[in-house]
Design a protein around this motif. Structure first.
Motif, PDB file in Angstrom:
ATOM      1  N   UNK A  63       0.665  -1.028  -0.026  1.00 23.95           N
ATOM      2  CA  UNK A  63       0.111   0.022  -0.008  1.00 23.95           C
ATOM      3  C   UNK A  63       0.898   1.284   0.063  1.00 23.95           C
ATOM      4  N   UNK A  64       2.103   1.066   0.879  1.00 25.38           N
ATOM      5  CA  UNK A  64       2.834   2.515   0.730  1.00 25.38           C
ATOM      6  C   UNK A  64       3.485   2.656  -0.660  1.00 25.38           C
ATOM      7  N   UNK A  65       3.678   1.655  -1.342  1.00 31.98           N
ATOM      8  CA  UNK A  65       4.252   1.738  -2.612  1.00 31.98           C
ATOM      9  C   UNK A  65       3.116   2.296  -3.550  1.00 31.98           C
ATOM     10  N   UNK A  66       1.776   1.811  -3.411  1.00 33.81           N
ATOM     11  CA  UNK A  66       0.967   2.309  -4.396  1.00 33.81           C
ATOM     12  C   UNK A  66       0.718   3.880  -4.062  1.00 33.81           C
ATOM     13  N   UNK A  67       0.578   4.232  -2.818  1.00 36.14           N
ATOM     14  CA  UNK A  67       0.741   5.663  -2.453  1.00 36.14           C
ATOM     15  C   UNK A  67       1.620   6.403  -3.013  1.00 36.14           C
ATOM     16  N   UNK A  68       3.050   5.972  -3.044  1.00 34.41           N
ATOM     17  CA  UNK A  68       4.203   6.664  -3.561  1.00 34.41           C
ATOM     18  C   UNK A  68       4.027   6.934  -4.940  1.00 34.41           C
TER      19      UNK A  68
END
Length: 201
Positions: A63-68
């Motif tokens: 999810x953090x990578x999607x947000x980034x």
């Protein structure tokens, strides 16, 4: 049964991969904007994009990578700020940067995704850390590189703080009379301060 219209689950055909990726990013920005970072899930993003959760993980990971990835696309217009600084005389750099940032916020097409970023970043430390890395590596350091003076990074950060604070009050919190003030009036008041941060003694 495997007719010509049938489609296997899993990775999409190469011709569809770009559209699928864009659809996921669009859904992610909308989900983060509406729900915030903590309440957004990969499953929710996948559902909004009309894809399987495995595809979200395939293209972006956590999810953090999607947000980034989502904020990098949304923040892309702001990454042209260093070019705006270089295009003109040094004595007008504060006005150019102020007008550039205001232009992003005044345009509904670019304002909406930036609002999504800011709202997530101010409510969740993980989201804030992702946003900090993006801003520091791709924006502030490039702005500092245009400022040929001591403490260039601090100068760039102070100028950014001035502009971000103004944007938060005008576009996010909507404090009056700033929220309704004419853009030219804001430029006249804010640009000299930004100039001072960037090129002052």
């Amino acid at each position: 049964m495997n007719g010509t219209g049938a489609r296997r689950r899993g990775r999409p055909p190469r011709t569809e991969s770009g559209d699928t990726r864009d659809r996921i990013l669009t859904a992610a920005r909308e989900e983060f904007s509406e729900r915030g970072f903590e309440k957004t899930s990969v499953r929710g993003i996948a559902k909004a994009a009309g894809v399987d959760s495995a595809l979200v993980h395939h293209y972006f990971g956590t999810k953090e990578q999607v947000f980034a990835a989502a904020i990098e696309v949304a923040f892309a217009p702001a990454l042209d700020a260093p070019d705006a600084l270089a295009d003109g005389p040094p004595a007008e750099v504060g006005e150019r940067l102020t007008r550039f940032i205001l232009g992003i916020w005044e345009n509904p097409a670019t304002r909406a995704p930036v609002l999504a970023i800011v709202r997530s970043a101010v409510t969740n430390e993980t989201a804030a850390a992702v946003f900090r890395r993006l801003v520091a590596s791709q924006l502030l350091r490039r702005v500092a590189a245009q400022v040929d003076l001591p403490d260039a990074e601090l100068r760039a950060e102070l100028a950014a703080a001035q502009l971000v604070g103004m944007a938060m009050l005008r576009y996010v919190i909507k404090v009056e009379p700033l929220a309704s003030a004419d853009v030219e009036q804001i430029v006249a008041r804010v640009a000299p301060v930004v100039q001072g941060h960037l090129t002052g003694p």
